[in-house]
Scaffold this motif. Structure first.
Motif, PDB file in Angstrom:
ATOM      1  N   ASP A 167     -43.531  33.798  38.893  1.00 32.18           N
ATOM      2  CA  ASP A 167     -44.788  33.228  38.404  1.00 32.18           C
ATOM      3  C   ASP A 167     -44.937  33.464  36.899  1.00 32.18           C
ATOM      4  O   ASP A 167     -45.367  32.559  36.162  1.00 32.18           O
ATOM      5  CB  ASP A 167     -45.975  33.845  39.146  1.00 32.18           C
ATOM      6  CG  ASP A 167     -46.050  33.390  40.602  1.00 32.18           C
ATOM      7  OD1 ASP A 167     -45.424  32.374  40.940  1.00 32.18           O
ATOM      8  OD2 ASP A 167     -46.733  34.078  41.391  1.00 32.18           O
ATOM      9  N   ARG A 168     -44.593  34.661  36.431  1.00 36.03           N
ATOM     10  CA  ARG A 168     -44.681  34.951  34.997  1.00 36.03           C
ATOM     11  C   ARG A 168     -43.684  34.093  34.210  1.00 36.03           C
ATOM     12  O   ARG A 168     -43.995  33.614  33.110  1.00 36.03           O
ATOM     13  CB  ARG A 168     -44.433  36.445  34.731  1.00 36.03           C
ATOM     14  CG  ARG A 168     -45.496  37.365  35.304  1.00 36.03           C
ATOM     15  CD  ARG A 168     -45.477  38.726  34.639  1.00 36.03           C
ATOM     16  NE  ARG A 168     -44.221  39.433  34.790  1.00 36.03           N
ATOM     17  CZ  ARG A 168     -43.900  40.207  35.833  1.00 36.03           C
ATOM     18  NH1 ARG A 168     -44.753  40.344  36.842  1.00 36.03           N
ATOM     19  NH2 ARG A 168     -42.738  40.838  35.867  1.00 36.03           N
ATOM     20  N   TYR A 169     -42.534  33.912  34.790  1.00 37.27           N
ATOM     21  CA  TYR A 169     -41.509  33.080  34.138  1.00 37.27           C
ATOM     22  C   TYR A 169     -42.006  31.639  33.986  1.00 37.27           C
ATOM     23  O   TYR A 169     -41.927  31.067  32.893  1.00 37.27           O
ATOM     24  CB  TYR A 169     -40.234  33.122  34.968  1.00 37.27           C
ATOM     25  CG  TYR A 169     -39.169  32.138  34.529  1.00 37.27           C
ATOM     26  CD1 TYR A 169     -38.510  32.287  33.310  1.00 37.27           C
ATOM     27  CD2 TYR A 169     -38.810  31.064  35.343  1.00 37.27           C
ATOM     28  CE1 TYR A 169     -37.526  31.397  32.916  1.00 37.27           C
ATOM     29  CE2 TYR A 169     -37.822  30.168  34.952  1.00 37.27           C
ATOM     30  CZ  TYR A 169     -37.191  30.339  33.739  1.00 37.27           C
ATOM     31  OH  TYR A 169     -36.224  29.445  33.351  1.00 37.27           O
ATOM     32  N   ARG A 170     -42.555  31.081  35.041  1.00 38.97           N
ATOM     33  CA  ARG A 170     -43.050  29.702  34.973  1.00 38.97           C
ATOM     34  C   ARG A 170     -44.217  29.590  33.991  1.00 38.97           C
ATOM     35  O   ARG A 170     -44.351  28.587  33.284  1.00 38.97           O
ATOM     36  CB  ARG A 170     -43.479  29.236  36.367  1.00 38.97           C
ATOM     37  CG  ARG A 170     -42.307  29.055  37.337  1.00 38.97           C
ATOM     38  CD  ARG A 170     -42.770  28.463  38.653  1.00 38.97           C
ATOM     39  NE  ARG A 170     -41.650  28.200  39.543  1.00 38.97           N
ATOM     40  CZ  ARG A 170     -41.531  28.692  40.768  1.00 38.97           C
ATOM     41  NH1 ARG A 170     -42.484  29.497  41.255  1.00 38.97           N
ATOM     42  NH2 ARG A 170     -40.492  28.392  41.521  1.00 38.97           N
ATOM     43  N   GLU A 171     -45.044  30.627  33.939  1.00 40.68           N
ATOM     44  CA  GLU A 171     -46.158  30.613  32.995  1.00 40.68           C
ATOM     45  C   GLU A 171     -45.645  30.603  31.556  1.00 40.68           C
ATOM     46  O   GLU A 171     -46.161  29.862  30.711  1.00 40.68           O
ATOM     47  CB  GLU A 171     -47.046  31.830  33.228  1.00 40.68           C
ATOM     48  CG  GLU A 171     -48.248  31.884  32.284  1.00 40.68           C
ATOM     49  CD  GLU A 171     -49.099  33.116  32.512  1.00 40.68           C
ATOM     50  OE1 GLU A 171     -50.199  33.182  31.914  1.00 40.68           O
ATOM     51  OE2 GLU A 171     -48.679  34.022  33.250  1.00 40.68           O
ATOM     52  N   ARG A 172     -44.601  31.398  31.281  1.00 38.38           N
ATOM     53  CA  ARG A 172     -44.056  31.429  29.925  1.00 38.38           C
ATOM     54  C   ARG A 172     -43.441  30.077  29.554  1.00 38.38           C
ATOM     55  O   ARG A 172     -43.583  29.617  28.422  1.00 38.38           O
ATOM     56  CB  ARG A 172     -43.011  32.541  29.804  1.00 38.38           C
ATOM     57  CG  ARG A 172     -43.615  33.944  29.889  1.00 38.38           C
ATOM     58  CD  ARG A 172     -42.788  34.952  29.128  1.00 38.38           C
ATOM     59  NE  ARG A 172     -42.711  34.624  27.713  1.00 38.38           N
ATOM     60  CZ  ARG A 172     -41.893  35.228  26.857  1.00 38.38           C
ATOM     61  NH1 ARG A 172     -41.068  36.162  27.285  1.00 38.38           N
ATOM     62  NH2 ARG A 172     -41.880  34.888  25.587  1.00 38.38           N
ATOM     63  N   LEU A 173     -42.771  29.439  30.493  1.00 33.05           N
ATOM     64  CA  LEU A 173     -42.212  28.114  30.219  1.00 33.05           C
ATOM     65  C   LEU A 173     -43.317  27.103  29.943  1.00 33.05           C
ATOM     66  O   LEU A 173     -43.220  26.309  29.003  1.00 33.05           O
ATOM     67  CB  LEU A 173     -41.350  27.643  31.398  1.00 33.05           C
ATOM     68  CG  LEU A 173     -39.833  27.820  31.246  1.00 33.05           C
ATOM     69  CD1 LEU A 173     -39.471  29.284  31.060  1.00 33.05           C
ATOM     70  CD2 LEU A 173     -39.093  27.230  32.441  1.00 33.05           C
ATOM     71  N   SER A 174     -44.377  27.145  30.735  1.00 30.45           N
ATOM     72  CA  SER A 174     -45.457  26.182  30.557  1.00 30.45           C
ATOM     73  C   SER A 174     -46.180  26.379  29.231  1.00 30.45           C
ATOM     74  O   SER A 174     -46.703  25.422  28.649  1.00 30.45           O
ATOM     75  CB  SER A 174     -46.455  26.284  31.720  1.00 30.45           C
ATOM     76  OG  SER A 174     -47.132  27.533  31.700  1.00 30.45           O
ATOM     77  N   MET A 175     -46.206  27.627  28.731  1.00 27.87           N
ATOM     78  CA  MET A 175     -46.869  27.905  27.460  1.00 27.87           C
ATOM     79  C   MET A 175     -45.993  27.542  26.259  1.00 27.87           C
ATOM     80  O   MET A 175     -46.504  27.291  25.166  1.00 27.87           O
ATOM     81  CB  MET A 175     -47.248  29.385  27.384  1.00 27.87           C
ATOM     82  CG  MET A 175     -48.322  29.824  28.370  1.00 27.87           C
ATOM     83  SD  MET A 175     -48.578  31.621  28.349  1.00 27.87           S
ATOM     84  CE  MET A 175     -49.042  31.881  26.638  1.00 27.87           C
ATOM     85  N   SER A 176     -44.669  27.518  26.451  1.00 31.18           N
ATOM     86  CA  SER A 176     -43.751  27.376  25.322  1.00 31.18           C
ATOM     87  C   SER A 176     -43.086  26.013  25.229  1.00 31.18           C
ATOM     88  O   SER A 176     -42.674  25.607  24.130  1.00 31.18           O
ATOM     89  CB  SER A 176     -42.659  28.454  25.401  1.00 31.18           C
ATOM     90  OG  SER A 176     -43.217  29.750  25.385  1.00 31.18           O
ATOM     91  N   LEU A 177     -42.956  25.317  26.347  1.00 29.27           N
ATOM     92  CA  LEU A 177     -42.225  24.051  26.341  1.00 29.27           C
ATOM     93  C   LEU A 177     -43.181  22.876  26.463  1.00 29.27           C
ATOM     94  O   LEU A 177     -44.132  22.924  27.260  1.00 29.27           O
ATOM     95  CB  LEU A 177     -41.231  23.994  27.511  1.00 29.27           C
ATOM     96  CG  LEU A 177     -40.149  25.067  27.577  1.00 29.27           C
ATOM     97  CD1 LEU A 177     -39.239  24.813  28.770  1.00 29.27           C
ATOM     98  CD2 LEU A 177     -39.343  25.123  26.288  1.00 29.27           C
ATOM     99  N   PRO A 178     -42.949  21.809  25.712  1.00 33.94           N
ATOM    100  CA  PRO A 178     -43.773  20.606  25.906  1.00 33.94           C
ATOM    101  C   PRO A 178     -43.573  20.053  27.305  1.00 33.94           C
ATOM    102  O   PRO A 178     -42.524  20.249  27.925  1.00 33.94           O
ATOM    103  CB  PRO A 178     -43.257  19.643  24.832  1.00 33.94           C
ATOM    104  CG  PRO A 178     -41.900  20.150  24.467  1.00 33.94           C
ATOM    105  CD  PRO A 178     -41.932  21.635  24.668  1.00 33.94           C
ATOM    106  N   ALA A 179     -44.584  19.349  27.807  1.00 35.72           N
ATOM    107  CA  ALA A 179     -44.559  18.886  29.191  1.00 35.72           C
ATOM    108  C   ALA A 179     -43.363  17.988  29.474  1.00 35.72           C
ATOM    109  O   ALA A 179     -42.753  18.069  30.554  1.00 35.72           O
ATOM    110  CB  ALA A 179     -45.866  18.157  29.511  1.00 35.72           C
TER     111      ALA A 179
END
Length: 277
Positions: free
Chosen positions: A255-267
């Motif tokens: 969950d933390r990993y997916r959150e970091r991706l969602s915060m750092s990568l454009p959709a």
């Protein structure tokens, strides 16, 4: 040093660097048995420190055919030279981190320290699950810690922002796994080699030679082992699968990993990386 026709492979560690180098060298030189030298000599890691730079430059300059060069530097640090292609392979960062962890056990760190003049780091490491959790949580300077999650995300987002450039090609690691023949054909056409028809009856042999099984069998020729830093060259080609990252961490870490991706990568990059775009 760079000249028209060169191909620069710019990837993060364990994102399919050697795989792409193998594919490109097959397109340039044909079957591995016809290569004039091992992969690490034909396609050197130009910004590594295990060989003297003048020796690398001399060897590369002597190549008369199209050259394939390796770097782990993001594209923002790779010169844009007319006629020179820059290629980035994108892999799920957590899968790549699993591969990076296992590669650490295959490195002769004393030999690496001897070659680079850096202190040897031989301390024991945490178990994989614990190591991955720390890797996901670490906040790092992406330019100082290239293989941190921040470093990987910087490499990906920088390349994604350049995907419209005529000399930049982005490939998905997962696509190479699912349809190697098609991906090799697309790449050959894009780089001006011509499609499978240009290679005739040799094309299926080239595709087979680029398979993970075939590369592991030819590890003596294909593993990037300048200076002899790998304890076992065949172990460099460990598994090459997708999904190993998610299978290696508990749900809270995922969950933390997916959150970091969602915060750092454009959709749109997130969707492309996931294979949904």
């Amino acid at each position: 040093m760079l000249r028209a026709g060169d191909v620069v492979v710019s990837t993060r560690s364990k994102h399919g660097t050697t795989w792409l180098q193998t594919i490109l060298l097959l397109l340039v030189h044909g079957p591995v048995d016809r290569w004039p030298a091992p992969l690490w000599q034909l396609s050197p890691w130009v910004d590594h420190l295990v060989e003297p730079i003048p020796a690398v430059v001399s060897r590369v300059s002597a190549q008369e055919r199209r050259r394939v060069l390796k770097t782990h530097t993001p594209l923002d640090g790779v010169p844009a030279v007319p006629g020179v292609w820059r290629i980035v392979v994108v892999r799920d960062p957590l899968d790549a981190a699993v591969s990076l962890y296992h590669q650490g056990s295959n490195l002769d760190r004393e030999r690496l320290a001897e070659l680079t003049g850096s202190p040897s780091s031989i301390a024991g490491r945490a178990p994989l699950e614990e190591w991955l959790a720390a890797w996901v949580d670490e906040v790092a300077d992406p330019r100082a810690r290239l293989d941190s999650l921040d470093g990987v995300l910087h490499h990906l987002t920088d390349a994604w922002g350049r995907r419209g450039d005529d000399d930049v090609v982005l490939l998905r690691y997962a696509d190479l796994l699912t349809d190697l023949d098609e991906q090799m054909a697309l790449l050959a056409n894009r780089l001006g080699f011509g499609g499978p028809e240009a290679y005739g009856v040799e094309w299926p042999l080239l595709v087979e030679a680029a398979s993970f099984t075939a590369m592991r069998a030819r590890a003596d020729h294909l593993a990037p082992d300048a200076g002899g830093v790998l304890r076992d060259p065949s172990a460099f080609f460990r598994r090459g699968l997708t999904g190993s990252g998610e299978a290696s961490v508990p749900s809270p870490v995922m969950d933390r990993y997916r959150e970091r991706l969602s915060m750092s990568l454009p959709a749109d990059l997130q969707a492309w990386l996931a294979g949904s775009a």
